[in-house]
Design a protein around this motif. Sequence first.
Motif, PDB file in Angstrom:
ATOM      1  N   LYS A   1       6.267   8.377 -27.638  1.00 54.10           N
ATOM      2  CA  LYS A   1       5.723   8.460 -26.296  1.00 54.10           C
ATOM      3  C   LYS A   1       5.287   7.076 -25.812  1.00 54.10           C
TER       4      LYS A   1
ATOM      5  N   THR B   1       2.415  13.888 -19.645  1.00 54.56           N
ATOM      6  CA  THR B   1       1.002  14.126 -19.932  1.00 54.56           C
ATOM      7  C   THR B   1       0.764  15.430 -20.688  1.00 54.56           C
TER       8      THR B   1
ATOM      9  N   LEU C   1      -0.914   6.908  -4.988  1.00 53.42           N
ATOM     10  CA  LEU C   1      -0.280   5.593  -4.935  1.00 53.42           C
ATOM     11  C   LEU C   1      -0.970   4.684  -3.917  1.00 53.42           C
TER      12      LEU C   1
ATOM     13  N   HIS D   1       5.067  14.599  -7.552  1.00 49.82           N
ATOM     14  CA  HIS D   1       5.640  13.927  -6.394  1.00 49.82           C
ATOM     15  C   HIS D   1       7.099  13.570  -6.687  1.00 49.82           C
TER      16      HIS D   1
ATOM     17  N   VAL E   1      -0.630  14.135 -12.089  1.00 52.96           N
ATOM     18  CA  VAL E   1       0.193  15.178 -12.732  1.00 52.96           C
ATOM     19  C   VAL E   1      -0.708  16.163 -13.451  1.00 52.96           C
TER      20      VAL E   1
ATOM     21  N   ARG F   1       2.388   9.570  -0.440  1.00 50.80           N
ATOM     22  CA  ARG F   1       1.922   8.571  -1.414  1.00 50.80           C
ATOM     23  C   ARG F   1       0.402   8.636  -1.561  1.00 50.80           C
TER      24      ARG F   1
ATOM     25  N   SER G   1       3.929   5.762 -13.082  1.00 50.92           N
ATOM     26  CA  SER G   1       2.556   6.224 -12.844  1.00 50.92           C
ATOM     27  C   SER G   1       2.563   7.640 -12.274  1.00 50.92           C
ATOM     28  N   LEU G   2       3.597   7.985 -11.484  1.00 46.62           N
ATOM     29  CA  LEU G   2       3.699   9.365 -10.972  1.00 46.62           C
ATOM     30  C   LEU G   2       3.928  10.361 -12.106  1.00 46.62           C
ATOM     31  N   MET G   3       4.471   9.875 -13.222  1.00 52.09           N
ATOM     32  CA  MET G   3       4.699  10.751 -14.377  1.00 52.09           C
ATOM     33  C   MET G   3       3.435  10.864 -15.228  1.00 52.09           C
ATOM     34  N   GLY G   4       2.398  10.122 -14.850  1.00 49.42           N
ATOM     35  CA  GLY G   4       1.157  10.178 -15.616  1.00 49.42           C
ATOM     36  C   GLY G   4       0.971   9.010 -16.564  1.00 49.42           C
ATOM     37  N   VAL G   5       1.864   8.001 -16.466  1.00 44.63           N
ATOM     38  CA  VAL G   5       1.725   6.828 -17.331  1.00 44.63           C
ATOM     39  C   VAL G   5       0.672   5.890 -16.733  1.00 44.63           C
ATOM     40  N   ASN G   6      -0.294   5.508 -17.552  1.00 46.90           N
ATOM     41  CA  ASN G   6      -1.318   4.572 -17.110  1.00 46.90           C
ATOM     42  C   ASN G   6      -0.737   3.154 -17.220  1.00 46.90           C
TER      43      ASN G   6
ATOM     44  N   PRO H   1       9.628  11.294  -5.308  1.00 46.73           N
ATOM     45  CA  PRO H   1       9.538  10.207  -4.334  1.00 46.73           C
ATOM     46  C   PRO H   1      10.800  10.024  -3.501  1.00 46.73           C
TER      47      PRO H   1
ATOM     48  N   ALA I   1      -3.279   7.268  -9.564  1.00 42.45           N
ATOM     49  CA  ALA I   1      -1.954   7.885  -9.541  1.00 42.45           C
ATOM     50  C   ALA I   1      -1.610   8.594 -10.853  1.00 42.45           C
ATOM     51  N   HIS I   2      -1.905   7.949 -11.988  1.00 43.28           N
ATOM     52  CA  HIS I   2      -1.461   8.537 -13.252  1.00 43.28           C
ATOM     53  C   HIS I   2      -2.256   9.780 -13.633  1.00 43.28           C
TER      54      HIS I   2
ATOM     55  N   SER J   1      -0.601  11.429  -3.879  1.00 43.40           N
ATOM     56  CA  SER J   1      -0.370  11.294  -5.319  1.00 43.40           C
ATOM     57  C   SER J   1      -1.002  10.024  -5.855  1.00 43.40           C
TER      58      SER J   1
END
Lengths: 238, 320
Positions: free
Chosen positions: B192, A104, A51, A81, A75, A46, B208-213, A83, A71-72, A49
């Motif tokens: 999106k 992204t 978190l 990650h 990528v 975590r 957020s791990l996917m890049g979403v703010n 999870p 975190a965002h 990435s």
Amino acid sequence: MMLQVNDAVVRYGAITALHGITFEINQGEIVTLLGANGAGKSTTLRMLSGLHAPATGKIIFEGQDITNTKAHQFVALGIAHVPEGRRIFPQMTVEENLEMGAFTRSGSFSDDMDRMYETFPILKERRKQLGGNLSGGEQQMLAIGRALMGSPRLLLLDEPSMGLAPMIVETIFRIIGEIRDSGTTVLVVEQNAAQALRLADRGYVMENGRIVFSDKASNLLHDERVRAVYLGESVEGT
Amino acid sequence: MGAFGHYLSAHFATLRLEFWGLLVGGLANGFIYAMVAIGYTLVYGVLRLINFAHSEIFMSGGFASYFVMKAIIGTSVPSGLASVGLVILGILVGGTASAGMALLLERVAYRPLRKRHAPKLAYLISAIGASYFLFNLAGKEFGRYNLSIPSPYINHTVFTIFGANVQMYYIVILIAGVIMFVTLDRIVAKTKLGRSIRAVAQDAETASLMGVNIDRTIALTFIIGGIFGGAGGFLFGLGSGVVYTMGFTPALKAFTAAVLGGIGNLRGAVIGGLILGVAESFSIAFVQAAFIDVVAFAILLLILLFRPTGILGERLGRSA
Ligand SMILES: Nc1ncnc2c1ncn2[C@@H]1O[C@H](COP(=O)(O)OP(=O)(O)OP(=O)(O)O)[C@@H](O)[C@H]1O
Ligand SMILES: [Mg+2]
């Protein structure tokens, strides 16, 4: 060196989960992180990435200081990650979940989509089904496929074999090997120490938020301390 | 036939006679409720909290469009294309003002709490405080009496269906409502932006791990809710005028509509709004107009008692 973690401390409020850990990952390796429940393995991922930013310490990825990156933004940096518990978007279809992995990226990623369906044919069959309706194994494949859609250079996997039938575990481990062979570096946390060590190049062993020792995976596989605590019976049959 | 039978048959006769008129009026009101309900449901979807200051977001759009319409229309009587343009302008002005207010509330009243992981009760208190502050400020600045928005169109009867007169006002609302909700539905399902909102609603951390703010996505849900609420404020104000307390009752009804349709569910908010609007409208045949508001709150109580997840259940996450 691809990733360098230097004396990183992570706290959850008053609880210190990582007491200053230092380790590194080289380009093209599979590195495994072993440890009992609560040792701090997930916390380490975590942290890697974004978190949970470390309270002190440093993280350098491909020469860049990413200690306080959000975190965002990970990528786009090239770190994906998978999870613990898969965390599939339950109300999105398989296809939408894969698209989330490429969130992204700009431009077309249909080639990668096709490649995911080639690697995981079952996902192609289930394309239009909701993620929440997949079996555990299918969800794990989807979680890995979703992470790969971001075309990461470093892939973090948190207990990818958890709760899966032995045959599916075989498949998952084979795919992890393939991912590395295609050029993506892998850091994998596993309860299934024997299998992880047979696949990995190197391993770190964690205890109570500290890295207690590390070695080449082939050495760890025969290390008394590892055999006693983490391998138990599982190494016998091999 | 007993006395109650006579009572019912007399009132059903009224209902039959007025059916189409009541239906059109009810649908129009329902669309306004739905526009406001969208704000509750979107914010609930991503934050799991009820934005009790939404009534003042609605009010902001009402006042902003009042001032702009007053400045442009004054005492003139626009018609034709000018009317169309003015209605669109009113919706845009109301929507923009309310979106700005929603964004401000998110920044000032909610985000600081979110960053400190405050308990849900803190959000409620913060929202009620912001709401009191805002409507009293409006009362102080704009006066405590009802102001009529100069009409951008001549409110004549455009056509009659089965003897019921359908006025321009209703047509404006129905067209605006259909266009706005179809657009929103497509945005949430296909873009999106929509996907990021659904992802945060389903699992914010993984999003957020996917890049979403996450912060940006939350702000966007406030903005979209604001746009719809402000459009509702303008359209409501066209019929009823604007006043500093104007948000209170429509917002409570919109909240009822959101719960009725399934809070967190976008299509549910529309369905809930329309059902509530039509139910209120038809109940005019049975109770005095002064009791209409009771109908909405009776419905709210009944849903909370018997089907707290609403008609469609909670599922902002879904594309459909
Ligand atoms: N959100 C949290 N709040 C407080 N403490 C936490 C939180 N998450 C983890 N911890 C604590 O931090 C420590 C490390 O937890 P972590 O989840 O990293 O362990 P782990 O090695 O992944 O364990 P497992 O094998 O059970 O997944 C544990 O003592 C845990 O209780
Ligand atoms: Mg863990």
